[in-house]
Scaffold this motif. Structure first.
Motif, PDB file in Angstrom:
ATOM      1  N   LEU A   1      -0.406  -0.924 -18.242  1.00  0.00           N
ATOM      2  CA  LEU A   1       0.843  -0.883 -17.478  1.00  0.00           C
ATOM      3  C   LEU A   1       0.610  -0.272 -16.092  1.00  0.00           C
ATOM      4  N   TRP A   2      -0.185   0.783 -16.083  1.00  0.00           N
ATOM      5  CA  TRP A   2      -0.483   1.427 -14.794  1.00  0.00           C
ATOM      6  C   TRP A   2      -1.234   0.472 -13.876  1.00  0.00           C
ATOM      7  N   LEU A   3      -2.174  -0.316 -14.460  1.00  0.00           N
ATOM      8  CA  LEU A   3      -2.939  -1.275 -13.663  1.00  0.00           C
ATOM      9  C   LEU A   3      -2.029  -2.374 -13.126  1.00  0.00           C
ATOM     10  N   VAL A   4      -1.098  -2.883 -14.013  1.00  0.00           N
ATOM     11  CA  VAL A   4      -0.168  -3.922 -13.565  1.00  0.00           C
ATOM     12  C   VAL A   4       0.732  -3.402 -12.455  1.00  0.00           C
ATOM     13  N   ILE A   5       1.261  -2.192 -12.676  1.00  0.00           N
ATOM     14  CA  ILE A   5       2.134  -1.599 -11.646  1.00  0.00           C
ATOM     15  C   ILE A   5       1.361  -1.395 -10.352  1.00  0.00           C
ATOM     16  N   LYS A   6       0.117  -0.955 -10.503  1.00  0.00           N
ATOM     17  CA  LYS A   6      -0.695  -0.724  -9.313  1.00  0.00           C
ATOM     18  C   LYS A   6      -0.951  -2.030  -8.562  1.00  0.00           C
ATOM     19  N   ARG A   7      -1.280  -3.109  -9.327  1.00  0.00           N
ATOM     20  CA  ARG A   7      -1.556  -4.388  -8.677  1.00  0.00           C
ATOM     21  C   ARG A   7      -0.291  -4.937  -8.010  1.00  0.00           C
ATOM     22  N   VAL A   8       0.841  -4.954  -8.800  1.00  0.00           N
ATOM     23  CA  VAL A   8       2.090  -5.480  -8.242  1.00  0.00           C
ATOM     24  C   VAL A   8       2.542  -4.641  -7.062  1.00  0.00           C
ATOM     25  N   GLY A   9       2.520  -3.333  -7.264  1.00  0.00           N
ATOM     26  CA  GLY A   9       2.923  -2.450  -6.164  1.00  0.00           C
ATOM     27  C   GLY A   9       2.025  -2.611  -4.958  1.00  0.00           C
ATOM     28  N   GLY A  10       0.699  -2.764  -5.213  1.00  0.00           N
ATOM     29  CA  GLY A  10      -0.222  -2.950  -4.093  1.00  0.00           C
ATOM     30  C   GLY A  10       0.055  -4.242  -3.350  1.00  0.00           C
ATOM     31  N   THR A  11       0.343  -5.309  -4.120  1.00  0.00           N
ATOM     32  CA  THR A  11       0.650  -6.598  -3.466  1.00  0.00           C
ATOM     33  C   THR A  11       1.925  -6.501  -2.637  1.00  0.00           C
ATOM     34  N   VAL A  12       2.963  -5.888  -3.235  1.00  0.00           N
ATOM     35  CA  VAL A  12       4.234  -5.739  -2.497  1.00  0.00           C
ATOM     36  C   VAL A  12       4.037  -4.892  -1.252  1.00  0.00           C
ATOM     37  N   LEU A  13       3.317  -3.790  -1.406  1.00  0.00           N
ATOM     38  CA  LEU A  13       3.099  -2.914  -0.252  1.00  0.00           C
ATOM     39  C   LEU A  13       2.276  -3.620   0.821  1.00  0.00           C
ATOM     40  N   ASP A  14       1.270  -4.415   0.395  1.00  0.00           N
ATOM     41  CA  ASP A  14       0.477  -5.155   1.377  1.00  0.00           C
ATOM     42  C   ASP A  14       1.337  -6.165   2.124  1.00  0.00           C
ATOM     43  N   GLY A  15       2.245  -6.868   1.379  1.00  0.00           N
ATOM     44  CA  GLY A  15       3.132  -7.824   2.043  1.00  0.00           C
ATOM     45  C   GLY A  15       4.081  -7.148   3.012  1.00  0.00           C
ATOM     46  N   VAL A  16       4.664  -6.036   2.564  1.00  0.00           N
ATOM     47  CA  VAL A  16       5.576  -5.293   3.457  1.00  0.00           C
ATOM     48  C   VAL A  16       4.825  -4.792   4.680  1.00  0.00           C
ATOM     49  N   TYR A  17       3.605  -4.322   4.467  1.00  0.00           N
ATOM     50  CA  TYR A  17       2.813  -3.814   5.587  1.00  0.00           C
ATOM     51  C   TYR A  17       2.482  -4.939   6.572  1.00  0.00           C
ATOM     52  N   SER A  18       2.097  -6.121   6.031  1.00  0.00           N
ATOM     53  CA  SER A  18       1.789  -7.254   6.919  1.00  0.00           C
ATOM     54  C   SER A  18       3.036  -7.710   7.676  1.00  0.00           C
ATOM     55  N   LEU A  19       4.193  -7.777   6.964  1.00  0.00           N
ATOM     56  CA  LEU A  19       5.438  -8.170   7.628  1.00  0.00           C
ATOM     57  C   LEU A  19       5.804  -7.180   8.717  1.00  0.00           C
ATOM     58  N   TRP A  20       5.633  -5.924   8.413  1.00  0.00           N
ATOM     59  CA  TRP A  20       5.952  -4.890   9.413  1.00  0.00           C
ATOM     60  C   TRP A  20       5.040  -5.002  10.633  1.00  0.00           C
ATOM     61  N   ASN A  21       3.764  -5.249  10.388  1.00  0.00           N
ATOM     62  CA  ASN A  21       2.844  -5.415  11.514  1.00  0.00           C
ATOM     63  C   ASN A  21       3.214  -6.634  12.353  1.00  0.00           C
ATOM     64  N   GLY A  22       3.642  -7.746  11.684  1.00  0.00           N
ATOM     65  CA  GLY A  22       4.044  -8.935  12.438  1.00  0.00           C
ATOM     66  C   GLY A  22       5.279  -8.689  13.280  1.00  0.00           C
ATOM     67  N   VAL A  23       6.274  -8.015  12.687  1.00  0.00           N
ATOM     68  CA  VAL A  23       7.494  -7.708  13.443  1.00  0.00           C
ATOM     69  C   VAL A  23       7.186  -6.813  14.633  1.00  0.00           C
ATOM     70  N   VAL A  24       6.364  -5.808  14.405  1.00  0.00           N
ATOM     71  CA  VAL A  24       6.011  -4.895  15.496  1.00  0.00           C
ATOM     72  C   VAL A  24       5.259  -5.641  16.595  1.00  0.00           C
ATOM     73  N   SER A  25       4.327  -6.515  16.224  1.00  0.00           N
ATOM     74  CA  SER A  25       3.576  -7.268  17.233  1.00  0.00           C
ATOM     75  C   SER A  25       4.493  -8.209  18.019  1.00  0.00           C
ATOM     76  N   TYR A  26       5.456  -8.867  17.305  1.00  0.00           N
ATOM     77  CA  TYR A  26       6.382  -9.782  17.982  1.00  0.00           C
ATOM     78  C   TYR A  26       7.269  -9.009  18.962  1.00  0.00           C
TER      79      TYR A  26
END
Length: 479
Positions: free
Chosen positions: A344-369
């Motif tokens: 469960l911890w691994l699944v949460i870590k993977r899902v959370g990591g994916t979500v955080l990576d997406g949010v981080y990429s979206l945030w970087n794109g918005v900031v760059s735009y």
């Protein structure tokens, strides 16, 4: 497999209630002895001769107070000795096993011993230099305390349940060791020390090559050294062999030191061993002998107790397979629960990591735009102003070029006209000067002719006079 064995009881540790904690600290090389824990040695002088680089000094504390001192071997992952004093035993039965983070990770910020479950995953190389609870699970050995909890009051007992004070012992040997040490201290040593607060105890272990799970050394010998630093001082040593749980050999401290490392001295000045009273020594040894023989007599003379012991042994033999099976089931259950939690911890870590990576990429794109848009908007007024300035400067350059060309065109006829108009003036004005120069030239010519004539006549006159004086004779003055 190593990771699994070392973390096999993480779930049990996590769900256990941590009601107390023991504080301790590894003593640095720049400090003398065991720092605040030097009080547990006679004259505040620790034993000498333990100088290996893997010998670590630990001042064991609880509630910010020093409780006992331990010399720990990171090579064998067991304590070589624990130094303590006798305190009135308490009734606390709670066991909260702790570890020392600084032994494995000296750079961490923890400065006290903590529950193992609280630092799993946060302390680097946990278990690299010290034993963990998982090293004892399923090994057949118990965590035997060198400094027995039964010789300490409640606060001191809490401090003894640390893996830096434990060695691997079989259940029967652990029980025998604690029973014998407790009786010897309470019935033989304490009554013969006139100042009970000056009774210093060292409980130690001699490592062997036998290791639990290839890590923790199983002691080949357990020993106890006592020093009564009172006006009538004395010292005593006791040894228990691992292969004979009923053995308890008394000997002088000097003889005990010979069984340890070369050059070891347990007590300062041997605690007056050379000058101790023979009567006092005999009295103590007689008390120890009575304790040792009393256990044997009790088991031989009391047939009922013997039969009862036989029944208990038979019951133990019968119950052992069921106990082992229960332990195995508990172990499997713990492993399954741990695996589920880990999954469960691994699944949460993977899902959370994916979500955080997406949010981080979206945030970087918005900031760059937003950054690019801002730079464009800021550059528009600058570019407009630069174009206006360039147009104005070009217009000024055109005006300057037209004025220069006009000036140069106008300069040609104006200069000619001025020079032409000035010619008559300069010509008429030059006539008087020319006439003057002509007159002066004519006058000069006449003057030159006259001067030349006069000079010629003067020359003839001089010549004639010279000739006359040369050839005509001199006459009288009248002539």
């Amino acid at each position: 497999r190593e990771w699994t064995m070392e973390t096999s009881i993480v779930f049990l540790l996590c769900i256990s209630v941590f009601l107390g904690f023991s504080q301790g600290r590894v003593v640095g090389e720049d400090e003398t002895g065991f720092a605040e824990c030097n009080m547990f040695f006679p004259g505040q002088v620790p034993p000498e001769g333990f100088t290996e680089p893997f010998h670590v000094k630990i001042c064991q504390q609880y509630n910010k107070e020093p409780r006992f001192a331990t010399l720990y071997s990171t090579k064998d992952r067991i304590p070589l000795y624990s130094a303590f004093k006798y305190t009135k035993p308490g009734q606390n039965k709670e066991e909260n096993w702790l570890v020392e983070p600084q032994i494995d990770d000296p750079e961490n910020d923890l400065r006290e011993m903590v529950h193992e479950a609280d630092i799993v995953g946060t302390v680097a190389n946990l278990g690299a230099n010290q034993a963990l609870t998982s090293d004892y699970v399923g090994s057949g050995y118990e965590r035997g305390l060198l400094n027995p909890s039964l010789l300490n009051d409640k606060d001191f007992q809490m401090a003894t349940y640390t893996l830096t004070n434990a060695v691997p012992l079989s259940p029967s040997l652990s029980k025998s060791w604690h029973r014998d040490i407790g009786r010897v201290v309470e019935q033989a040593l304490i009554p013969h020390c006139s100042r009970k607060d000056h009774l210093y105890l060292l409980a130690g272990a001699i490592p062997s090559r036998v290791r639990v799970k290839g890590k923790v050394s199983v002691p080949e010998t357990l020993w106890l050294a006592a020093c009564c630093d009172a006006p009538e001082g004395w010292s005593l040593g006791l040894v228990k062999k691992m292969n004979d749980e009923n053995s308890l050999v008394d000997l002088m401290v000097g003889e005990l030191e010979k069984q340890l490392l070369a050059g070891v001295h347990l007590f300062k000045g041997n605690c007056g061993e050379d000058n101790q009273s023979q009567e006092k020594t005999e009295a103590i040894l007689q008390a120890v002998s009575q304790i040792r023989s009393g256990d044997q007599v009790g088991t031989s003379d009391n047939q009922e107790a013997k039969d009862s012991g036989l029944v208990r042994r038979v019951a133990g033999i019968i119950a052992t397979p069921f106990i082992k099976l229960l332990e195995l089931l508990i172990y499997v259950f713990v492993e399954l629960v741990k695996f589920v939690f880990y999954f469960l911890w691994l699944v949460i870590k993977r899902v959370g990591g994916t979500v955080l990576d997406g949010v981080y990429s979206l945030w970087n794109g918005v900031v760059s735009y937003l950054k690019a848009i801002s730079m464009v908007l800021i550059s528009i007024p600058y570019d407009v102003g630069r174009v206006i300035i360039n147009i104005f400067l070009g217009f000024l350059q055109i005006v300057q070029d037209v004025a220069t060309l006009t000036y140069r065109i106008l300069c040609i006829p104006v200069g000619f006209v001025l020079h032409l108009a000035a010619f008559p003036y300069h010509s008429i004005c030059a006539i008087p000067s020319v006439l003057k120069d002509l007159a002066m030239g004519i006058g000069g010519t006449f003057s030159l002719v006259i001067d030349a004539t006069a000079a010629l006549l003067h020359g003839f006159y001089y010549l004639a006079g010279h000739i006359v004086k040369r050839f005509v004779p001199k006459g009288s003055s009248d002539d």
